[in-house]
Design a protein around this motif. Structure first.
Motif, mmCIF file in Angstrom:
data_model
loop_
_atom_site.group_PDB
_atom_site.id
_atom_site.type_symbol
_atom_site.label_atom_id
_atom_site.label_comp_id
_atom_site.label_asym_id
_atom_site.label_seq_id
_atom_site.Cartn_x
_atom_site.Cartn_y
_atom_site.Cartn_z
ATOM 1 N N UNK A 138 -37.968 -70.603 27.059
ATOM 2 C CA UNK A 138 -37.423 -71.956 26.912
ATOM 3 C C UNK A 138 -36.220 -71.987 25.973
ATOM 4 N N UNK A 139 -36.058 -70.932 25.163
ATOM 5 C CA UNK A 139 -34.934 -70.885 24.220
ATOM 6 C C UNK A 139 -33.681 -70.266 24.835
ATOM 7 N N UNK A 140 -33.788 -69.721 26.042
ATOM 8 C CA UNK A 140 -32.601 -69.154 26.681
ATOM 9 C C UNK A 140 -31.603 -70.280 26.984
ATOM 10 N N UNK A 141 -30.395 -70.108 26.513
ATOM 11 C CA UNK A 141 -29.357 -71.141 26.650
ATOM 12 C C UNK A 141 -28.227 -70.588 27.524
ATOM 13 N N UNK A 142 -28.285 -70.849 28.817
ATOM 14 C CA UNK A 142 -27.290 -70.307 29.741
ATOM 15 C C UNK A 142 -25.917 -70.925 29.520
ATOM 16 N N UNK A 143 -25.868 -72.173 29.083
ATOM 17 C CA UNK A 143 -24.573 -72.785 28.755
ATOM 18 C C UNK A 143 -23.907 -72.031 27.607
ATOM 19 N N UNK A 144 -24.721 -71.616 26.651
ATOM 20 C CA UNK A 144 -24.182 -70.842 25.528
ATOM 21 C C UNK A 144 -23.705 -69.475 26.003
ATOM 22 N N UNK A 145 -24.447 -68.860 26.897
ATOM 23 C CA UNK A 145 -24.036 -67.574 27.461
ATOM 24 C C UNK A 145 -22.695 -67.720 28.176
ATOM 25 N N UNK A 146 -22.554 -68.776 28.967
ATOM 26 C CA UNK A 146 -21.291 -69.031 29.661
ATOM 27 C C UNK A 146 -20.143 -69.190 28.659
ATOM 28 N N UNK A 147 -20.387 -69.942 27.614
ATOM 29 C CA UNK A 147 -19.349 -70.181 26.599
ATOM 30 C C UNK A 147 -18.917 -68.870 25.938
ATOM 31 N N UNK A 148 -19.892 -68.051 25.574
ATOM 32 C CA UNK A 148 -19.568 -66.798 24.875
ATOM 33 C C UNK A 148 -18.905 -65.796 25.811
ATOM 34 N N UNK A 149 -19.364 -65.751 27.072
ATOM 35 C CA UNK A 149 -18.730 -64.839 28.021
ATOM 36 C C UNK A 149 -17.312 -65.292 28.357
ATOM 37 N N UNK A 150 -17.098 -66.602 28.378
ATOM 38 C CA UNK A 150 -15.740 -67.120 28.575
ATOM 39 C C UNK A 150 -14.813 -66.601 27.487
ATOM 40 N N UNK A 151 -15.276 -66.644 26.251
ATOM 41 C CA UNK A 151 -14.475 -66.123 25.142
ATOM 42 C C UNK A 151 -14.306 -64.610 25.247
ATOM 43 N N UNK A 152 -15.397 -63.897 25.516
ATOM 44 C CA UNK A 152 -15.368 -62.434 25.531
ATOM 45 C C UNK A 152 -14.432 -61.911 26.625
ATOM 46 N N UNK A 153 -14.381 -62.617 27.744
ATOM 47 C CA UNK A 153 -13.513 -62.190 28.844
ATOM 48 C C UNK A 153 -12.106 -62.770 28.746
ATOM 49 N N UNK A 154 -11.840 -63.540 27.691
ATOM 50 C CA UNK A 154 -10.502 -64.113 27.516
ATOM 51 C C UNK A 154 -9.563 -63.161 26.784
ATOM 52 N N UNK A 155 -10.099 -62.120 26.151
ATOM 53 C CA UNK A 155 -9.220 -61.128 25.546
ATOM 54 C C UNK A 155 -8.389 -60.472 26.653
ATOM 55 N N UNK A 156 -7.139 -60.199 26.352
ATOM 56 C CA UNK A 156 -6.260 -59.629 27.366
ATOM 57 C C UNK A 156 -6.889 -58.406 28.018
ATOM 58 N N UNK A 157 -7.525 -57.622 27.217
ATOM 59 C CA UNK A 157 -8.290 -56.474 27.672
ATOM 60 C C UNK A 157 -9.248 -56.115 26.549
ATOM 61 N N UNK A 158 -10.321 -55.396 26.895
ATOM 62 C CA UNK A 158 -11.171 -54.817 25.854
ATOM 63 C C UNK A 158 -11.090 -53.293 25.934
ATOM 64 N N UNK A 159 -9.970 -52.808 26.447
ATOM 65 C CA UNK A 159 -9.785 -51.367 26.594
ATOM 66 C C UNK A 159 -9.892 -50.707 25.223
ATOM 67 N N UNK A 160 -10.667 -49.651 25.153
ATOM 68 C CA UNK A 160 -11.065 -49.102 23.851
ATOM 69 C C UNK A 160 -9.902 -48.553 23.034
#
Length: 420
Positions: A138-160
């Motif tokens: 019940x504590x899983x927050x998919x809206x929060x997951x979407x928000x964080x993944x939106x940010x994480x994938x907004x970096x131009x690249x995550x190339x190491x």
């Protein structure tokens, strides 16, 4: 300059339209063009890679990239088995291409060889904490997951190798430390690697014993056309897996906070750097564990957890893809038990070849590991490693199933005793 401009425009065009799958000759032509361009890294053969259980090769960075473009998996073990040791053991032939190759050989350093026996553990044959685990869902927050993944994938690249890869690691580290800031006993580590700036991250929740249960994902992304230059949002590969285990950690911390959950085995969440470079971050992590005689009773990799359109288009219900080659049979059987009791979807067993994700680094060091992907391998996301691996292509109900599984795996196995 005109050549560079034309090349850049062509790179954008072929990235926007996945023509490589339609016209095989185009891939070969473009690879040749890239390899002769000023964009390409040094062609010195200074990398030792492992392409199979007993297959080693000496390659350049450019050749590594070409193998990735051809969907050929490998582990870059240069920091684990330097060139001169690989030659002494008969794994590769001595480099003779140039004076630079020979000079590099003279500077190589000695370390131990990877060759480990994998123990067999007595994993639980039934679940013991169904009420407790399902109560956490019940504590899983998919809206929060979407928000964080939106940010994480907004970096131009995550190339190491890029500054963006370090920036994204710093953002992820800050997110993690904010989650665990109220837990004095929980340790968050930056694992710095030799040769690039993006670090791996480990969260360790101490148990009564030091034996480790590991949940992993890789944080980096790559555009295989021009990884140093072109955008790589990596929403599915492996932003989805990274955010899957981040949310799983957040939910499990709820149980730690109220005292209802304290692991018996030490529970670790790990985000690896440089998977796209040949599992470089994870092989470093697990080699260190092996050198320190650490015990890992099980490692679960979550790499690509959000794409279902491939199976839906073929009339196949969304499902997990349970990788059954180069993984632990016993740990896979434990995952089948978890899926049966905790998930609304089932699984299809599938194969992805040698070293297709970071679970292989655990296996190479003698640690049983499993890999659960978003679907049977033939239905997985075809847009990865390009500008088209974006969040709008992902199914967050499916990601939620991966989160549920990860929580159940971590909870049940970290509390399991008498595994020997």
């Amino acid at each position: 300059m005109r050549f560079l401009l034309v090349l850049s425009i062509f790179a954008v065009f072929v990235t926007a339209f996945p023509l490589f799958d339609l016209i095989p000759d185009l891939r070969s032509t473009f690879n040749s063009l890239i390899n002769s361009s000023p964009f390409q890294p040094d062609n010195i053969k200074d990398k030792v890679i492992k392409l199979g259980p007993d297959e080693f090769k000496l390659v350049s960075e450019a050749e590594k990239l070409n193998l990735k473009r051809q969907n050929k998996n490998f582990i870059d073990i240069t920091n684990q088995i330097p060139i001169e040791q690989a030659i002494e053991q008969g794994l590769i032939n001595a480099p003779t291409n140039s004076i630079w190759d020979r000079l590099f050989l003279l500077g190589a350093k000695q370390v131990k060889t990877l060759k480990k026996t994998i123990p067999v553990y007595a994993y639980p044959t039934k679940v013991h904490y169904e009420n407790e685990v399902k109560g956490l869902y019940e504590f899983i927050d998919i809206d929060l997951v979407f928000k964080k993944l939106t940010k994480f994938s907004s970096f131009f690249s995550r190339y190491y190798k890029s500054p963006h890869g370090l920036d994204s690691a710093n953002w992820l580290y800050d997110e993690i430390t904010s989650l665990v800031s109220n837990f004095k006993e929980i340790e968050t580590l930056k694992i710095h690697h030799d040769g690039w700036d993006q670090y791996s991250i480990i969260v360790s929740i101490p148990g009564e014993v030091k034996d480790k249960v590991v949940v992993g994902a890789h944080q980096d992304s790559a555009n295989l056309i021009l990884p140093n230059i072109m955008r790589a949002p990596g929403a599915d590969d492996d932003g989805s897996g990274s955010m899957t285990i981040l949310e799983s950690l957040r939910v499990l911390l709820k149980a730690c906070e109220d005292g209802s959950f304290k692991p018996y085995n030490t529970l670790e969440f790990q985000w690896y750097s440089a998977e796209e470079g040949g599992l470089k971050g994870s092989i470093d992590v697990f080699t260190r564990y092996s050198d320190q005689n650490e015990t890992v009773v099980g490692m679960l990799q979550q790499d690509m957890t959000g794409y279902t359109q491939g199976s839906i288009d073929e009339g196949v219900e969304p499902h997990f893809g349970l990788i059954n080659d180069y993984t632990s049979v016993e740990l896979n059987n434990f995952l089948k038990l978890i899926i049966k009791n905790y998930n609304k979807i089932s699984y299809l067993e599938t194969q992805c070849g040698y070293a297709c994700s970071d679970h292989a680094s655990a296996l190479e060091n003698g640690y049983p590991s499993s890999f659960l992907i978003e679907s049977e391998f033939k239905y997985t996301n075809k847009y990865i490693h390009s500008v088209m691996d974006t969040i709008d292509r992902l199914d967050f109900d499916h990601i939620k199933e991966h989160i549920k599984l990860t929580i159940a795996y971590a909870y049940e196995l970290s509390l399991a005793k008498k595994l020997y």
